[in-house]
Scaffold this motif. Structure first.
Motif, mmCIF file in Angstrom:
data_model
loop_
_atom_site.group_PDB
_atom_site.id
_atom_site.type_symbol
_atom_site.label_atom_id
_atom_site.label_comp_id
_atom_site.label_asym_id
_atom_site.label_seq_id
_atom_site.Cartn_x
_atom_site.Cartn_y
_atom_site.Cartn_z
ATOM 1 N N GLN A 5 80.597 -41.830 101.000
ATOM 2 C CA GLN A 5 79.269 -41.545 101.531
ATOM 3 C C GLN A 5 78.206 -41.395 100.448
ATOM 4 O O GLN A 5 77.480 -40.417 100.400
ATOM 5 C CB GLN A 5 79.306 -40.316 102.430
ATOM 6 C CG GLN A 5 80.245 -40.490 103.601
ATOM 7 C CD GLN A 5 80.234 -39.306 104.537
ATOM 8 O OE1 GLN A 5 79.526 -38.342 104.350
ATOM 9 N NE2 GLN A 5 81.043 -39.388 105.575
ATOM 10 N N HIS A 6 78.126 -42.376 99.560
ATOM 11 C CA HIS A 6 77.078 -42.409 98.541
ATOM 12 C C HIS A 6 76.019 -43.434 98.913
ATOM 13 O O HIS A 6 76.319 -44.445 99.542
ATOM 14 C CB HIS A 6 77.655 -42.808 97.172
ATOM 15 C CG HIS A 6 78.507 -41.761 96.551
ATOM 16 N ND1 HIS A 6 79.759 -42.019 96.064
ATOM 17 C CD2 HIS A 6 78.280 -40.446 96.325
ATOM 18 C CE1 HIS A 6 80.270 -40.917 95.565
ATOM 19 N NE2 HIS A 6 79.397 -39.947 95.714
ATOM 20 N N LEU A 7 74.793 -43.166 98.493
ATOM 21 C CA LEU A 7 73.724 -44.160 98.598
ATOM 22 C C LEU A 7 73.714 -44.930 97.290
ATOM 23 O O LEU A 7 73.532 -44.345 96.216
ATOM 24 C CB LEU A 7 72.370 -43.489 98.818
ATOM 25 C CG LEU A 7 72.148 -42.808 100.163
ATOM 26 C CD1 LEU A 7 70.785 -42.127 100.188
ATOM 27 C CD2 LEU A 7 72.250 -43.805 101.296
ATOM 28 N N ILE A 8 73.919 -46.235 97.364
ATOM 29 C CA ILE A 8 73.943 -47.097 96.192
ATOM 30 C C ILE A 8 72.768 -48.054 96.310
ATOM 31 O O ILE A 8 72.604 -48.729 97.334
ATOM 32 C CB ILE A 8 75.269 -47.897 96.114
ATOM 33 C CG1 ILE A 8 76.486 -46.966 96.215
ATOM 34 C CG2 ILE A 8 75.298 -48.756 94.855
ATOM 35 C CD1 ILE A 8 76.576 -45.899 95.162
ATOM 36 N N GLY A 9 71.944 -48.144 95.270
ATOM 37 C CA GLY A 9 70.761 -48.991 95.318
ATOM 38 C C GLY A 9 70.970 -50.332 94.642
ATOM 39 O O GLY A 9 71.807 -50.475 93.742
ATOM 40 N N TYR A 10 70.209 -51.300 95.105
ATOM 41 C CA TYR A 10 70.180 -52.622 94.469
ATOM 42 C C TYR A 10 68.726 -53.056 94.387
ATOM 43 O O TYR A 10 68.001 -53.030 95.375
ATOM 44 C CB TYR A 10 70.989 -53.649 95.267
ATOM 45 C CG TYR A 10 70.843 -55.051 94.721
ATOM 46 C CD1 TYR A 10 71.358 -55.393 93.479
ATOM 47 C CD2 TYR A 10 70.162 -56.029 95.432
ATOM 48 C CE1 TYR A 10 71.201 -56.663 92.958
ATOM 49 C CE2 TYR A 10 70.010 -57.308 94.931
ATOM 50 C CZ TYR A 10 70.532 -57.627 93.693
ATOM 51 O OH TYR A 10 70.370 -58.891 93.178
ATOM 52 N N LYS A 11 68.300 -53.415 93.172
ATOM 53 C CA LYS A 11 66.935 -53.893 92.970
ATOM 54 C C LYS A 11 66.991 -55.242 92.276
ATOM 55 O O LYS A 11 67.914 -55.531 91.517
ATOM 56 C CB LYS A 11 66.099 -52.888 92.177
ATOM 57 C CG LYS A 11 66.632 -52.584 90.787
ATOM 58 C CD LYS A 11 65.807 -51.519 90.099
ATOM 59 C CE LYS A 11 66.410 -51.213 88.732
ATOM 60 N NZ LYS A 11 65.589 -50.326 87.946
ATOM 61 N N SER A 30 64.793 -42.241 97.670
ATOM 62 C CA SER A 30 65.683 -42.251 98.843
ATOM 63 C C SER A 30 67.009 -41.543 98.563
ATOM 64 O O SER A 30 67.790 -41.316 99.474
ATOM 65 C CB SER A 30 65.943 -43.685 99.309
ATOM 66 O OG SER A 30 66.804 -44.350 98.412
ATOM 67 N N GLY A 31 67.258 -41.215 97.280
ATOM 68 C CA GLY A 31 68.459 -40.472 96.927
ATOM 69 C C GLY A 31 69.627 -41.315 96.464
ATOM 70 O O GLY A 31 70.777 -40.879 96.544
ATOM 71 N N CYS A 32 69.339 -42.518 95.971
ATOM 72 C CA CYS A 32 70.429 -43.389 95.514
ATOM 73 C C CYS A 32 71.181 -42.751 94.349
ATOM 74 O O CYS A 32 70.582 -42.304 93.378
ATOM 75 C CB CYS A 32 69.899 -44.759 95.124
ATOM 76 S SG CYS A 32 69.479 -45.744 96.558
#
Length: 189
Positions: A5-11, A30-32
């Motif tokens: 349950q982690h927020l993982i970001g991609y940019k 957003s808490g990534c």
């Protein structure tokens, strides 16, 4: 089975000259937990950051992207990525744009998502088409895009003559009102 349950970001930005700060700020806000990045076209198959993010993600995680077009340019590619995530128990969250929110891969949610991905691809194609048409129209009128040339033939002749006399590039550039980098490029050509 335990889920992370982690927020993982991609940019992603299309070129190294572009800045991903806006995306980075939104992902951080957003808490990534972790953010992966690419500096490549969305149509490029070589997106190491996206591949690393896909490998890193675990069941229960959520992949966050600033806007849908950052995930990919092609409807097919975005749908393949979204379906893969869903099959692995990973959510997809889009932070801004028409599809802001979480992707639901069933029923009306899937239909709406598919239509929005197609519209995003169509919008990009139309922008490219309009840009090309505008450049072609300007070219037909004798105009070209880009920055104006600062080193004309006269300045180049003067620069070469002064350089041949042993004057420094710094002094010549200052006298001609151009940067040293511009002068170096002009002398190399």
């Amino acid at each position: 089975m335990t889920t992370t349950q982690h927020l993982i970001g991609y940019k992603r930005v299309s070129t190294s000259a572009q800045d991903a700060k806006l995306q980075a700020d939104a992902l951080a806000e957003s808490g990534c937990f972790k953010v992966f990045e690419d500096k490549a076209s969305g149509k490029s198959a070589d997106r190491a950051g996206l591949m690393a993010a896909m490998e890193y993600l675990r069941e229960g995680d959520t992949l966050c992207v600033w806007k849908l077009d950052r995930l990919g340019r092609s409807t097919k590619d975005v749908l393949v990525i979204a379906e893969d995530l869903h099959a692995r128990g990973i959510s997809l969250r889009i932070l801004t744009g028409t599809l802001a929110g979480s992707y639901s891969p069933s029923g009306e949610g899937k239909f709406f998502f598919t239509m929005m991905v197609a519209f995003a691809e169509l919008e990009r194609d139309m922008i490219v088409e309009r840009t090309r048409a505008g450049l072609a129209a300007a070219k037909a009128k004798g105009r070209t895009g880009g920055r104006p040339t600062v080193m004309d033939a006269d300045k180049l002749t003067v620069a070469k003559a002064r350089r041949a006399k042993g004057e420094s590039v710094t002094a010549i550039a200052k006298a001609l009102g151009v940067s040293r980098a511009t002068l170096y490029r002009a002398l190399e050509e």
